[in-house]
Scaffold this motif. Sequence first.
Motif, PDB file in Angstrom:
ATOM      1  N   PRO A  36      43.237 -18.141 -21.190  1.00  0.00           N
ATOM      2  CA  PRO A  36      43.895 -16.950 -21.733  1.00  0.00           C
ATOM      3  C   PRO A  36      45.376 -16.923 -21.368  1.00  0.00           C
ATOM      4  CG  PRO A  36      42.450 -16.375 -19.902  1.00  0.00           C
ATOM      5  CD  PRO A  36      42.218 -17.824 -20.169  1.00  0.00           C
ATOM      6  N   ASP A  37      46.213 -16.589 -22.352  1.00  0.00           N
ATOM      7  CA  ASP A  37      47.659 -16.525 -22.107  1.00  0.00           C
ATOM      8  C   ASP A  37      48.231 -15.222 -22.652  1.00  0.00           C
ATOM      9  OD1 ASP A  37      47.295 -17.000 -24.757  1.00  0.00           O
ATOM     10  OD2 ASP A  37      48.582 -18.768 -24.871  1.00  0.00           O
ATOM     11  N   ASP A  38      47.351 -14.244 -22.859  1.00  0.00           N
ATOM     12  CA  ASP A  38      47.789 -12.963 -23.423  1.00  0.00           C
ATOM     13  C   ASP A  38      46.846 -11.880 -22.891  1.00  0.00           C
ATOM     14  OD1 ASP A  38      49.312 -11.235 -24.907  1.00  0.00           O
ATOM     15  OD2 ASP A  38      48.858 -12.144 -26.852  1.00  0.00           O
ATOM     16  N   CYS A  39      47.176 -10.633 -23.149  1.00  0.00           N
ATOM     17  CA  CYS A  39      46.243  -9.581 -22.723  1.00  0.00           C
ATOM     18  C   CYS A  39      46.249  -8.435 -23.727  1.00  0.00           C
ATOM     19  CB  CYS A  39      46.593  -9.088 -21.328  1.00  0.00           C
ATOM     20  SG  CYS A  39      48.145  -8.224 -21.255  1.00  0.00           S
ATOM     21  N   VAL A  40      45.169  -7.686 -23.704  1.00  0.00           N
ATOM     22  CA  VAL A  40      45.034  -6.500 -24.552  1.00  0.00           C
ATOM     23  C   VAL A  40      45.527  -5.313 -23.718  1.00  0.00           C
ATOM     24  CG1 VAL A  40      43.429  -5.042 -25.846  1.00  0.00           C
ATOM     25  CG2 VAL A  40      43.035  -7.519 -25.696  1.00  0.00           C
ATOM     26  N   PRO A  41      46.640  -4.680 -24.082  1.00  0.00           N
ATOM     27  CA  PRO A  41      47.165  -3.594 -23.260  1.00  0.00           C
ATOM     28  C   PRO A  41      46.149  -2.467 -23.097  1.00  0.00           C
ATOM     29  CG  PRO A  41      48.723  -4.202 -24.986  1.00  0.00           C
ATOM     30  CD  PRO A  41      47.462  -4.937 -25.277  1.00  0.00           C
ATOM     31  N   GLY A  42      46.072  -1.933 -21.878  1.00  0.00           N
ATOM     32  CA  GLY A  42      45.217  -0.773 -21.643  1.00  0.00           C
ATOM     33  C   GLY A  42      43.777  -1.126 -21.338  1.00  0.00           C
ATOM     34  N   LEU A  43      43.439  -2.409 -21.291  1.00  0.00           N
ATOM     35  CA  LEU A  43      42.057  -2.801 -20.973  1.00  0.00           C
ATOM     36  C   LEU A  43      42.026  -3.400 -19.584  1.00  0.00           C
ATOM     37  CD1 LEU A  43      39.947  -4.674 -23.665  1.00  0.00           C
ATOM     38  CD2 LEU A  43      39.521  -2.508 -22.546  1.00  0.00           C
ATOM     39  N   ALA A  44      41.482  -2.663 -18.641  1.00  0.00           N
ATOM     40  CA  ALA A  44      41.494  -3.141 -17.256  1.00  0.00           C
ATOM     41  C   ALA A  44      40.437  -4.217 -17.022  1.00  0.00           C
ATOM     42  CB  ALA A  44      41.261  -1.967 -16.308  1.00  0.00           C
ATOM     43  N   SER A  45      39.351  -4.209 -17.814  1.00  0.00           N
ATOM     44  CA  SER A  45      38.276  -5.179 -17.574  1.00  0.00           C
ATOM     45  C   SER A  45      38.739  -6.579 -17.972  1.00  0.00           C
ATOM     46  CB  SER A  45      37.042  -4.805 -18.393  1.00  0.00           C
ATOM     47  OG  SER A  45      37.261  -5.081 -19.753  1.00  0.00           O
ATOM     48  N   ALA A  46      37.886  -7.554 -17.612  1.00  0.00           N
ATOM     49  CA  ALA A  46      38.211  -8.952 -17.934  1.00  0.00           C
ATOM     50  C   ALA A  46      38.329  -9.162 -19.433  1.00  0.00           C
ATOM     51  CB  ALA A  46      37.138  -9.859 -17.355  1.00  0.00           C
ATOM     52  N   PRO A  77      34.649 -18.272 -14.942  1.00  0.00           N
ATOM     53  CA  PRO A  77      35.083 -19.526 -15.567  1.00  0.00           C
ATOM     54  C   PRO A  77      33.894 -20.374 -16.008  1.00  0.00           C
ATOM     55  CG  PRO A  77      36.339 -19.090 -13.563  1.00  0.00           C
ATOM     56  CD  PRO A  77      35.252 -18.061 -13.608  1.00  0.00           C
ATOM     57  N   ALA A  78      32.818 -20.359 -15.223  1.00  0.00           N
ATOM     58  CA  ALA A  78      31.647 -21.183 -15.569  1.00  0.00           C
ATOM     59  C   ALA A  78      31.023 -20.724 -16.881  1.00  0.00           C
ATOM     60  CB  ALA A  78      30.621 -21.117 -14.440  1.00  0.00           C
ATOM     61  N   ARG A  79      30.913 -19.398 -17.063  1.00  0.00           N
ATOM     62  CA  ARG A  79      30.318 -18.912 -18.329  1.00  0.00           C
ATOM     63  C   ARG A  79      31.221 -19.216 -19.511  1.00  0.00           C
ATOM     64  NH1 ARG A  79      29.168 -13.231 -18.960  1.00  0.00           N
ATOM     65  NH2 ARG A  79      28.061 -13.878 -20.815  1.00  0.00           N
ATOM     66  N   VAL A  80      32.520 -19.033 -19.337  1.00  0.00           N
ATOM     67  CA  VAL A  80      33.431 -19.327 -20.456  1.00  0.00           C
ATOM     68  C   VAL A  80      33.312 -20.805 -20.832  1.00  0.00           C
ATOM     69  CG1 VAL A  80      35.828 -19.359 -21.241  1.00  0.00           C
ATOM     70  CG2 VAL A  80      35.045 -17.506 -19.766  1.00  0.00           C
ATOM     71  N   ALA A  81      33.251 -21.680 -19.796  1.00  0.00           N
ATOM     72  CA  ALA A  81      33.147 -23.119 -20.070  1.00  0.00           C
ATOM     73  C   ALA A  81      31.829 -23.435 -20.793  1.00  0.00           C
ATOM     74  CB  ALA A  81      33.237 -23.897 -18.760  1.00  0.00           C
TER      75      ALA A  81
END
Length: 240
Positions: free
Chosen positions: A128-138, A106-110
Amino acid sequence: MTAIPRDHPRYRSLMARERLVAAPELVAQQGLIAHGRGEAFDYLLGEATCPPARQAIAAAAAALHRAQRPVISVNGNVVALAAREVADLAAAVPATVEVNLFHRTPARVAALTAALAEIGVAALGAEPDDCVPGLASARGLCCRDGIGRADAVLVPLEDGDRAQALRDMGKTVLTIDLNPLSRTAHITIVDELVRALPLLTIAVEARAKVGTFDNAANRRAVLAFMAERLGTLSFNTSRP
Ligand code: PTJ
């Protein structure tokens, strides 16, 4: 920051290193290693934009121009090295900017969204309020109004997994990556980020029409360019 003399033959390269090292709140430590890999490829290119990269830039500009909801995805290295260039491109397209990190905190995103806000870019990514299917990483975390609904995404410094996952979602994926062996995107601009972004902005503003673009052939042309350059250098290098 170490003072680098302006007349140092490697001034630009050394200043890029200084910018990355001076911004630990923006850049992941792993980003320094990734930059070093990029530098090595850039050396092979002669630290200049090669002709095939110019063709890829024209094709990427046309793709951004065609897109209905284009997004520029940025990470720590991209903001530390080229925030202003990203802002100019985003304004020219126009495109949404989203912070999307592999080593997400969170600190880096901020810090990254704040750095972009300082130059007038309201970047998504903090909530973030969505996700990329199939991507396990952040990197799978994204915003619906940004990467989630985008039809074209520019992902400088390609991450193969993410590029593939975005392709699988039906999006057009464009990258700027000095590694000519990266091959997941629809259009790969094999060039240094800080050099390529202004050229991309100029091409977007020119709104030039581009014929068909073959990414595999373009990457082969970059490899051939590198090989020819190395051949010339090996021929010209004096032997003991
Ligand atoms: O900020 P985060 O947390 O998202 O992390 C960012 C890094 C860069 C650490 C992460 O994306 C990563 O690990 O990247 P990779 O998989 O090492 O890939 C980075 C690629 O970018 C390599 O192929 C490098 O050759 C290339 N590269 C590095 N610097 C530049 C570059 N390409 C263009 N311009 C550069 N300045």
